[in-house]
Scaffold this motif. Sequence first.
Motif, PDB file in Angstrom:
ATOM      1  N   ARG A 206     -11.656  -0.800 -85.207  1.00 40.32           N
ATOM      2  CA  ARG A 206     -12.259  -1.813 -84.320  1.00 40.32           C
ATOM      3  C   ARG A 206     -12.672  -1.223 -82.980  1.00 40.32           C
ATOM      4  O   ARG A 206     -13.573  -1.720 -82.325  1.00 40.32           O
ATOM      5  CB  ARG A 206     -11.263  -2.955 -84.091  1.00 40.32           C
ATOM      6  N   VAL A 207     -11.996  -0.137 -82.608  1.00 41.03           N
ATOM      7  CA  VAL A 207     -12.339   0.517 -81.342  1.00 41.03           C
ATOM      8  C   VAL A 207     -13.777   1.017 -81.382  1.00 41.03           C
ATOM      9  O   VAL A 207     -14.483   1.034 -80.373  1.00 41.03           O
ATOM     10  CB  VAL A 207     -11.343   1.668 -81.057  1.00 41.03           C
ATOM     11  N   ALA A 208     -14.222   1.372 -82.583  1.00 41.18           N
ATOM     12  CA  ALA A 208     -15.593   1.868 -82.720  1.00 41.18           C
ATOM     13  C   ALA A 208     -16.605   0.828 -82.268  1.00 41.18           C
ATOM     14  O   ALA A 208     -17.729   1.162 -81.894  1.00 41.18           O
ATOM     15  CB  ALA A 208     -15.859   2.264 -84.173  1.00 41.18           C
ATOM     16  N   GLY A 209     -16.178  -0.448 -82.279  1.00 41.26           N
ATOM     17  CA  GLY A 209     -17.094  -1.519 -81.892  1.00 41.26           C
ATOM     18  C   GLY A 209     -17.558  -1.449 -80.456  1.00 41.26           C
ATOM     19  O   GLY A 209     -18.573  -2.038 -80.114  1.00 41.26           O
ATOM     20  N   VAL A 210     -16.840  -0.741 -79.597  1.00 42.49           N
ATOM     21  CA  VAL A 210     -17.259  -0.655 -78.200  1.00 42.49           C
ATOM     22  C   VAL A 210     -18.163   0.554 -77.958  1.00 42.49           C
ATOM     23  O   VAL A 210     -18.658   0.737 -76.854  1.00 42.49           O
ATOM     24  CB  VAL A 210     -16.048  -0.572 -77.237  1.00 42.49           C
ATOM     25  N   ALA A 211     -18.348   1.371 -78.992  1.00 46.02           N
ATOM     26  CA  ALA A 211     -19.075   2.635 -78.803  1.00 46.02           C
ATOM     27  C   ALA A 211     -20.543   2.504 -79.189  1.00 46.02           C
ATOM     28  O   ALA A 211     -20.936   1.614 -79.936  1.00 46.02           O
ATOM     29  CB  ALA A 211     -18.409   3.726 -79.633  1.00 46.02           C
ATOM     30  N   ASP A 212     -21.340   3.418 -78.662  1.00 47.25           N
ATOM     31  CA  ASP A 212     -22.738   3.498 -79.086  1.00 47.25           C
ATOM     32  C   ASP A 212     -22.830   4.153 -80.458  1.00 47.25           C
ATOM     33  O   ASP A 212     -23.778   3.915 -81.200  1.00 47.25           O
ATOM     34  CB  ASP A 212     -23.532   4.378 -78.104  1.00 47.25           C
ATOM     35  N   ARG A 213     -21.873   4.995 -80.743  1.00 42.72           N
ATOM     36  CA  ARG A 213     -21.929   5.766 -81.986  1.00 42.72           C
ATOM     37  C   ARG A 213     -20.514   6.096 -82.413  1.00 42.72           C
ATOM     38  O   ARG A 213     -19.659   6.372 -81.575  1.00 42.72           O
ATOM     39  CB  ARG A 213     -22.717   7.069 -81.734  1.00 42.72           C
ATOM     40  N   SER A 214     -20.290   6.035 -83.707  1.00 43.37           N
ATOM     41  CA  SER A 214     -18.961   6.323 -84.221  1.00 43.37           C
ATOM     42  C   SER A 214     -19.014   7.508 -85.180  1.00 43.37           C
ATOM     43  O   SER A 214     -19.935   7.631 -85.965  1.00 43.37           O
ATOM     44  CB  SER A 214     -18.426   5.087 -84.954  1.00 43.37           C
TER      45      SER A 214
END
Length: 254
Positions: A206-214
């Motif tokens: 879910r942390v990836a949701g705040v990123a531009d790219r995962s």
Amino acid sequence: MVTAPEDLLWARGLHYEHEGSPALLDVSVGVREGEIVSVTGPRGSGKSTLLGCLSGRLVPGRGEVWFDGVPVHGLTASARERLRRGRFGWVGSEPHLLPELTVWENAALPLLLSGTGRREARRRAGEWLDRLDVGEFARSRPGALLHAQRQRVAIARALAHSPTVVFADEPTARLHQGERTRVLRTLTTAARSHRITVVLASHDARVAGVADRSVMLVDGRRVGAEAPSDAPATAGRTAGKPGSEGRAPCSLST
Ligand SMILES: Nc1ncnc2c1ncn2[C@@H]1O[C@H](COP(=O)(O)OP(=O)(O)OP(=O)(O)O)[C@@H](O)[C@H]1O
């Protein structure tokens, strides 16, 4: 593959072993200025080791790391230390504050260590403590704060010296869900408003949701790149689409 000429931070063909046990196997990554990139993957997949190599804390056994035109892999230990203090910020899962210093002195530590005067260091640290809602504790010792508040002080410490890149390794691992979202939002909002690049490792997808790219690692290898569907659209930052690696702001390869 791989990295683009405009990448601020990039690594190629990274291999790293912990005591003979491989942790990274031929990992390449490129991150553009102002981008927020998450590194996800199961426990033990190599996320911390990758952040360690990118930030100059670890020296890869093979491969290259370049930051702003500087070959980090080739620097002496003291030059890497200077680079880390001056240009990078670090947030781990534990705040690791110095108990004998006040909250503001902890947040100002990178500034004080680099020779900034106490008054100016206090002013700059205080601004970040206020933004992170812990300004009222500036003169307290860390022991008087809750864990979540201490973690915000650690984030203020990572940002107060205006770093170019902040590395965050499981920054919310010890927080409960509500606080987790708040801390992540605070970190990423601060980074976006100051155009600070963030590399964020977490086993929580879910942390990836705040990123531009995962970016995902499994067993020390990159297994794919994805862009979260709800990635915030920001001016000057292009959210990549799955399968568009060649045009995406962050490109990865093994
Ligand atoms: N200091 C160390 N000594 C020996 N082995 C290590 C050390 N640090 C990491 N490893 C091993 O290297 C591999 C990668 O570890 P790493 O911590 O980079 O993964 P991670 O994805 O960050 O894991 P986690 O989510 O649990 O933090 C794992 O197999 C781990 O057990």
